[in-house]
Write a protein that holds these residues in place. Structure first.
Motif, PDB file in Angstrom:
ATOM      1  N   TYR A 254      -3.308  43.141 -26.218  1.00 49.81           N
ATOM      2  CA  TYR A 254      -2.204  44.037 -25.886  1.00 49.81           C
ATOM      3  C   TYR A 254      -0.937  43.445 -26.507  1.00 49.81           C
ATOM      4  CZ  TYR A 254       0.862  46.756 -22.780  1.00 49.81           C
ATOM      5  OH  TYR A 254       1.806  47.604 -22.262  1.00 49.81           O
ATOM      6  N   LEU A 255      -0.675  43.815 -27.741  1.00 45.63           N
ATOM      7  CA  LEU A 255       0.452  43.200 -28.458  1.00 45.63           C
ATOM      8  C   LEU A 255       1.789  43.744 -28.002  1.00 45.63           C
ATOM      9  CD1 LEU A 255      -0.723  42.921 -32.139  1.00 45.63           C
ATOM     10  CD2 LEU A 255      -0.841  41.255 -30.299  1.00 45.63           C
ATOM     11  N   ASP A 256       1.833  45.025 -27.710  1.00 41.94           N
ATOM     12  CA  ASP A 256       3.057  45.641 -27.183  1.00 41.94           C
ATOM     13  C   ASP A 256       2.656  46.915 -26.457  1.00 41.94           C
ATOM     14  OD1 ASP A 256       3.130  47.993 -28.990  1.00 41.94           O
ATOM     15  OD2 ASP A 256       3.511  46.513 -30.556  1.00 41.94           O
ATOM     16  N   SER A 257       3.637  47.569 -25.843  1.00 41.59           N
ATOM     17  CA  SER A 257       3.306  48.687 -24.961  1.00 41.59           C
ATOM     18  C   SER A 257       2.808  49.921 -25.723  1.00 41.59           C
ATOM     19  CB  SER A 257       4.513  49.046 -24.101  1.00 41.59           C
ATOM     20  OG  SER A 257       5.588  49.360 -24.968  1.00 41.59           O
ATOM     21  N   SER A 258       2.854  49.895 -27.045  1.00 45.15           N
ATOM     22  CA  SER A 258       2.350  51.063 -27.779  1.00 45.15           C
ATOM     23  C   SER A 258       0.825  51.004 -27.966  1.00 45.15           C
ATOM     24  CB  SER A 258       3.037  51.164 -29.149  1.00 45.15           C
ATOM     25  OG  SER A 258       2.544  50.184 -30.037  1.00 45.15           O
ATOM     26  N   VAL A 259       0.217  49.862 -27.665  1.00 46.40           N
ATOM     27  CA  VAL A 259      -1.224  49.717 -27.905  1.00 46.40           C
ATOM     28  C   VAL A 259      -2.033  50.510 -26.866  1.00 46.40           C
ATOM     29  CG1 VAL A 259      -3.145  48.079 -28.041  1.00 46.40           C
ATOM     30  CG2 VAL A 259      -0.910  47.446 -28.960  1.00 46.40           C
ATOM     31  N   GLU A 260      -2.937  51.365 -27.360  1.00 47.00           N
ATOM     32  CA  GLU A 260      -3.802  52.148 -26.466  1.00 47.00           C
ATOM     33  C   GLU A 260      -5.231  52.140 -26.976  1.00 47.00           C
ATOM     34  OE1 GLU A 260      -2.484  56.121 -25.638  1.00 47.00           O
ATOM     35  OE2 GLU A 260      -0.412  55.442 -25.381  1.00 47.00           O
ATOM     36  N   LEU A 261      -6.172  52.327 -26.057  1.00 46.04           N
ATOM     37  CA  LEU A 261      -7.594  52.409 -26.425  1.00 46.04           C
ATOM     38  C   LEU A 261      -8.088  53.833 -26.218  1.00 46.04           C
ATOM     39  CD1 LEU A 261      -9.186  49.254 -24.734  1.00 46.04           C
ATOM     40  CD2 LEU A 261      -8.428  49.527 -27.090  1.00 46.04           C
ATOM     41  N   ARG A 262      -8.904  54.296 -27.162  1.00 41.25           N
ATOM     42  CA  ARG A 262      -9.540  55.619 -27.027  1.00 41.25           C
ATOM     43  C   ARG A 262     -10.981  55.512 -27.498  1.00 41.25           C
ATOM     44  NH1 ARG A 262      -4.879  59.226 -27.711  1.00 41.25           N
ATOM     45  NH2 ARG A 262      -3.220  57.802 -28.276  1.00 41.25           N
ATOM     46  N   TRP A 263     -11.776  56.524 -27.133  1.00 39.95           N
ATOM     47  CA  TRP A 263     -13.178  56.568 -27.558  1.00 39.95           C
ATOM     48  C   TRP A 263     -13.462  57.829 -28.353  1.00 39.95           C
ATOM     49  CZ3 TRP A 263     -16.459  52.536 -26.656  1.00 39.95           C
ATOM     50  CH2 TRP A 263     -16.062  51.599 -25.691  1.00 39.95           C
ATOM     51  N   HIS A 264     -14.308  57.692 -29.372  1.00 38.91           N
ATOM     52  CA  HIS A 264     -14.824  58.840 -30.103  1.00 38.91           C
ATOM     53  C   HIS A 264     -16.346  58.758 -30.174  1.00 38.91           C
ATOM     54  CE1 HIS A 264     -11.014  60.086 -32.596  1.00 38.91           C
ATOM     55  NE2 HIS A 264     -10.879  60.271 -31.306  1.00 38.91           N
ATOM     56  N   GLU A 281     -14.084  54.972 -17.947  1.00 40.37           N
ATOM     57  CA  GLU A 281     -13.335  54.278 -16.902  1.00 40.37           C
ATOM     58  C   GLU A 281     -11.878  54.126 -17.320  1.00 40.37           C
ATOM     59  OE1 GLU A 281     -15.199  52.701 -14.003  1.00 40.37           O
ATOM     60  OE2 GLU A 281     -16.454  54.336 -14.765  1.00 40.37           O
ATOM     61  N   GLU A 282     -11.041  53.921 -16.334  1.00 39.32           N
ATOM     62  CA  GLU A 282      -9.616  53.739 -16.578  1.00 39.32           C
ATOM     63  C   GLU A 282      -9.375  52.474 -17.411  1.00 39.32           C
ATOM     64  OE1 GLU A 282      -5.691  53.236 -13.747  1.00 39.32           O
ATOM     65  OE2 GLU A 282      -7.667  53.451 -12.847  1.00 39.32           O
ATOM     66  N   THR A 283      -8.466  52.564 -18.372  1.00 37.23           N
ATOM     67  CA  THR A 283      -8.122  51.379 -19.169  1.00 37.23           C
ATOM     68  C   THR A 283      -7.378  50.374 -18.293  1.00 37.23           C
ATOM     69  OG1 THR A 283      -7.982  52.682 -21.176  1.00 37.23           O
ATOM     70  CG2 THR A 283      -6.847  50.576 -21.195  1.00 37.23           C
ATOM     71  N   LEU A 284      -7.777  49.114 -18.365  1.00 36.75           N
ATOM     72  CA  LEU A 284      -7.155  48.086 -17.531  1.00 36.75           C
ATOM     73  C   LEU A 284      -6.442  47.058 -18.390  1.00 36.75           C
ATOM     74  CD1 LEU A 284     -10.082  47.365 -15.047  1.00 36.75           C
ATOM     75  CD2 LEU A 284      -8.065  48.801 -14.660  1.00 36.75           C
ATOM     76  N   LEU A 285      -5.340  46.539 -17.869  1.00 37.66           N
ATOM     77  CA  LEU A 285      -4.617  45.458 -18.534  1.00 37.66           C
ATOM     78  C   LEU A 285      -4.887  44.170 -17.753  1.00 37.66           C
ATOM     79  CD1 LEU A 285      -2.552  44.454 -20.616  1.00 37.66           C
ATOM     80  CD2 LEU A 285      -0.741  45.166 -19.062  1.00 37.66           C
ATOM     81  N   HIS A 286      -5.415  43.163 -18.434  1.00 33.26           N
ATOM     82  CA  HIS A 286      -5.731  41.888 -17.784  1.00 33.26           C
ATOM     83  C   HIS A 286      -4.758  40.802 -18.245  1.00 33.26           C
ATOM     84  CE1 HIS A 286      -9.686  43.465 -16.536  1.00 33.26           C
ATOM     85  NE2 HIS A 286      -9.666  44.068 -17.710  1.00 33.26           N
ATOM     86  N   ASP A 287      -4.225  40.053 -17.299  1.00 37.18           N
ATOM     87  CA  ASP A 287      -3.346  38.917 -17.614  1.00 37.18           C
ATOM     88  C   ASP A 287      -2.248  39.269 -18.614  1.00 37.18           C
ATOM     89  OD1 ASP A 287      -4.714  37.046 -15.964  1.00 37.18           O
ATOM     90  OD2 ASP A 287      -6.296  36.943 -17.463  1.00 37.18           O
ATOM     91  N   CYS A 288      -1.776  40.481 -18.582  1.00 35.00           N
ATOM     92  CA  CYS A 288      -0.678  40.930 -19.455  1.00 35.00           C
ATOM     93  C   CYS A 288      -1.020  40.848 -20.935  1.00 35.00           C
ATOM     94  CB  CYS A 288       0.607  40.136 -19.215  1.00 35.00           C
ATOM     95  SG  CYS A 288       1.103  40.094 -17.506  1.00 35.00           S
ATOM     96  N   CYS A 289      -2.258  40.538 -21.312  1.00 35.88           N
ATOM     97  CA  CYS A 289      -2.498  40.353 -22.743  1.00 35.88           C
ATOM     98  C   CYS A 289      -3.788  40.971 -23.265  1.00 35.88           C
ATOM     99  CB  CYS A 289      -2.400  38.883 -23.112  1.00 35.88           C
ATOM    100  SG  CYS A 289      -3.459  37.801 -22.191  1.00 35.88           S
ATOM    101  N   LEU A 290      -4.619  41.526 -22.403  1.00 37.02           N
ATOM    102  CA  LEU A 290      -5.856  42.142 -22.893  1.00 37.02           C
ATOM    103  C   LEU A 290      -6.049  43.510 -22.260  1.00 37.02           C
ATOM    104  CD1 LEU A 290      -8.596  39.346 -22.763  1.00 37.02           C
ATOM    105  CD2 LEU A 290      -7.473  40.292 -24.784  1.00 37.02           C
ATOM    106  N   LEU A 291      -6.372  44.499 -23.104  1.00 39.41           N
ATOM    107  CA  LEU A 291      -6.714  45.826 -22.599  1.00 39.41           C
ATOM    108  C   LEU A 291      -8.230  45.967 -22.648  1.00 39.41           C
ATOM    109  CD1 LEU A 291      -4.341  48.362 -24.400  1.00 39.41           C
ATOM    110  CD2 LEU A 291      -4.360  47.795 -21.969  1.00 39.41           C
ATOM    111  N   THR A 292      -8.805  46.529 -21.594  1.00 39.31           N
ATOM    112  CA  THR A 292     -10.233  46.827 -21.665  1.00 39.31           C
ATOM    113  C   THR A 292     -10.462  48.269 -21.249  1.00 39.31           C
ATOM    114  OG1 THR A 292     -10.684  46.194 -19.386  1.00 39.31           O
ATOM    115  CG2 THR A 292     -10.984  44.488 -21.056  1.00 39.31           C
ATOM    116  N   SER A 293     -11.465  48.874 -21.889  1.00 36.24           N
ATOM    117  CA  SER A 293     -11.861  50.215 -21.520  1.00 36.24           C
ATOM    118  C   SER A 293     -13.380  50.264 -21.584  1.00 36.24           C
ATOM    119  CB  SER A 293     -11.255  51.225 -22.484  1.00 36.24           C
ATOM    120  OG  SER A 293     -11.742  52.507 -22.184  1.00 36.24           O
ATOM    121  N   GLU A 294     -13.961  51.008 -20.648  1.00 34.37           N
ATOM    122  CA  GLU A 294     -15.408  51.043 -20.578  1.00 34.37           C
ATOM    123  C   GLU A 294     -15.883  52.491 -20.527  1.00 34.37           C
ATOM    124  OE1 GLU A 294     -18.375  47.874 -18.529  1.00 34.37           O
ATOM    125  OE2 GLU A 294     -17.133  49.023 -17.160  1.00 34.37           O
ATOM    126  N   VAL A 295     -16.958  52.762 -21.269  1.00 33.39           N
ATOM    127  CA  VAL A 295     -17.639  54.047 -21.137  1.00 33.39           C
ATOM    128  C   VAL A 295     -19.012  53.742 -20.568  1.00 33.39           C
ATOM    129  CG1 VAL A 295     -18.716  55.967 -22.355  1.00 33.39           C
ATOM    130  CG2 VAL A 295     -16.482  55.167 -23.065  1.00 33.39           C
TER     131      VAL A 295
END
Ligand SMILES: *[C@@H]1O[C@H](CO)[C@@H](O)[C@H](O)[C@H]1NC(C)=O
Ligand SMILES: *[C@@H]1O[C@H](CO)[C@@H](O)[C@H](O)[C@H]1NC(C)=O
Ligand SMILES: *[C@@H]1O[C@H](CO)[C@@H](O)[C@H](O)[C@H]1NC(C)=O
Ligand SMILES: *[C@@H]1O[C@H](CO)[C@@H](O)[C@H](O)[C@H]1NC(C)=O
Length: 348
Positions: A254-264, A281-295
Motif C-alpha cells: 500500500y504505497l499511497d491511498s490511491s492503491v486499490e485491488l480489483r479482480w478480473h 471478500e472486503e479488501t483489508l489494510l494490514h499494518d498500514c502497508c499491505l492490502l489484501t483481497s480474497e476471492v
C-alpha cells in the motif's frame, strides 16, 4: 508474565568500572544488573540486561531500579508497547528493543522517559507509525527504525523529537520516491544525520543507494509502478474438480491511498455472485502497508474456468498478476499405490 520470578541471577562479569551482580530491587528472573561499584548505592547508575529470555511483554517499570540508565530488552518476543510502558524510568538514557516482534506502538508508549537519548526499535514489525508514538522523548538524539516493515515515512512523525540528531530507517521495502521528499528536506534543514545503512530498496533503479547520498530530484513518483510486494496465491495453474473450493488471495504494498485491488475473470470485473458461489471478500489494510483481497470460489463449476487476474490500480499506473483455473468434470480415479523394495530402500 511467565518470565517473572523472585530472583535476579548473579553474574560476575568484570569490567573496568563496573561489575554485574545481584540487583536487590530487581525481582525479574533471568535479567542481569550492573551497577557502578564506586558510587554509594543511592546514586549508582544501573544497567539492566534482559536479552534473549523469551519476554513477551515489557517489564513493569516498578520492577526496575529507578536509577536504571540502560535497559536492554533485545532478542525477545515483545509484540506490543502500551501507553506508558516505561513510565517512572526517568533516568533511562538507552533503551534497546531490537529483534523483537513489535508491531504496535501505542500513543504515549515512551511517556516519562525524560532522559532517553538512544532508542533502538530495529528489526521489529512496525508498519504503522504516528507522531504520538514518540510523545515525551524530548531528549532523544538517536533513533533506529531499521528493519521494520514500513515502505515510507513522513517528517511529521518526528514532530515531538526536538533533539533528534541521528536517524536510521532502512527496510527491505523502503521506497525512495516523492513521498520521502518531505523527510529528506526536513533532515537537511534540521541537520539530522540519516545513518549509513539506510538504503533504498525501491524503485529498482535506486536499489541499494544510500538515502543520505541522494539528491532531492531523485525522489520522484513519475516512474512505472514498482511495488515492493505483489503476489497472487496460488500463482500457478490450478487443476480443480467440480464441487471443490479454492480461495485466491492477492497481496500488494500500500504505497499511497490511491492503491486499490480489483479482480478480473477472463477479462471481466468480478463481484460477489452467490448463485455461482463466487465471494469477493472486503479488501483489508494490514499494518498500514499491505492490502489484501480474497476471492473464494466454493462449489466450483465449469463457469469459473479460465484466467483470474488480480489488478492493482493507482495514480502511478496499474499492474496485474494472472493465474489460470482448469476445471475437471469428474474426479479421475487414483492409481493404486505401487511399492518397490530393493537394496536402495523402500519406495512408494
Ligand atoms: C527513586 O526512588 C526513591 C525511593 O524509592 C526516591 O527517593 C528517588 O527520588 C527516586 N529517584 C528518581 C530519580 O525518581
Ligand atoms: C543489548 O544486548 C545485545 C545482545 O547482547 C547487544 O548486541 C547490544 O549491543 C546491547 N545493547 C546495548 C544498548 O548495549
Ligand atoms: C496515556 O495514558 C495517560 C494516562 O495513563 C493519558 O493521560 C495520556 O493521554 C495517554 N497518552 C496518549 C498519547 O494517549
Ligand atoms: C540500526 O539497526 C540495524 C539493525 O539492527 C543495525 O544493523 C544498525 O547497525 C543500527 N544502527 C545503529 C547506528 O545503531
Amino acid at each position: 508474565m511467565g518470565a517473572l520470578g523472585f530472583l535476579c541471577v548473579t553474574v560476575l562479569l568484570l569490567e573496568s568500572a563496573r561489575s554485574y551482580r545481584t540487583c536487590p530491587d530487581l525481582i525479574v528472573e533471568s535479567c542481569r544488573c550492573a551497577a557502578e561499584r564506586s558510587a554509594p548505592r543511592s546514586r549508582q547508575r544501573v544497567r539492566v540486561v534482559c536479552v534473549d529470555v523469551e519476554l513477551t511483554d515489557t517489564l513493569p517499570p516498578s520492577f526496575l531500579p529507578n536509577r536504571t540508565v540502560s535497559l536492554n530488552l533485545s532478542n525477545n518476543k515483545i509484540a506490543l508497547l502500551r501507553n506508558s510502558s516505561f513510565y517512572g524510568l526517568a533516568a533511562l538514557e538507552k533503551l534497546d528493543l531490537r529483534n523483537n516482534l513489535i508491531s504496535t506502538v501505542e500513543p504515549g508508549a515512551f511517556r516519562g522517559l525524560l532522559a532517553l537519548r538512544r532508542l533502538d526499535l530495529s528489526n521489529n514489525r512496525i508498519g504503522c507509525l504516528s507522531p504520538e508514538m514518540f510523545v515525551g522523548l524530548s531528549r532523544l538524539s538517536k533513533l533506529n527504525l531499521s528493519g521494520n516493515i514500513f515502505s515510507t515515512l513522513t517528517a511529521q512523525l518526528f514532530t515531538h523529537l526536538s533533539a533528534l540528531k541521528y536517524l536510521h530507517f532502512g527496510t527491505e521495502t523502503l521506497v525512495c520516491d516523492c513521498q520521502l521528499r518531505g523527510l529528506f528536506l526536513w533532515a537537511q534543514h534540521n541537520s539530522i544525520r540519516v545513518g549509513t545503512g539506510t538504503l533504498c530498496a525501491f524503485p529498482t533503479h535506486l536499489h541499494g543507494s544510500e538515502f543520505h547520498r541522494l539528491q532531492e530530484q531523485q525522489l520522484r513518483c513519475d516512474g512505472p509502478l514498482d511495488l515492493p510486494l505483489f503476489q497472487l496465491i496460488p500463482s500457478q495453474r490450478q487443476l480443480v474438480f467440480r464441487g471443490d473450493r479454492l480461495p485466491l488471495q492477492c497481496t500488494a504494498s500500500y504505497l499511497d491511498s490511491s492503491v486499490e485491488l480489483r479482480w478480473h475473470h477472463n477479462g471481466h470485473p468480478v463481484a460477489t455472485q452467490e448463485d455461482m458461489s463466487i465471494f469477493v471478500e472486503e479488501t483489508l489494510l494490514h499494518d498500514c502497508c499491505l492490502l489484501t483481497s480474497e476471492v473464494i470460489l466454493s462449489n466450483i463449476n465449469t463457469v469459473i474456468a479460465g484466467s483470474w487476474e488480480c489488478l492493482v490500480t493507482s495514480s502511478r499506473g496499474n499492474t496485474s498478476r494472472i493465474m489460470e483455473i482448469v476445471v475437471v468434470e469428474t474426479p479421475a480415479t487414483y492409481c493404486p499405490a505401487d511399492r518397490v523394495s530393493n537394496n536402495k530402500g523402500d519406495y512408494r
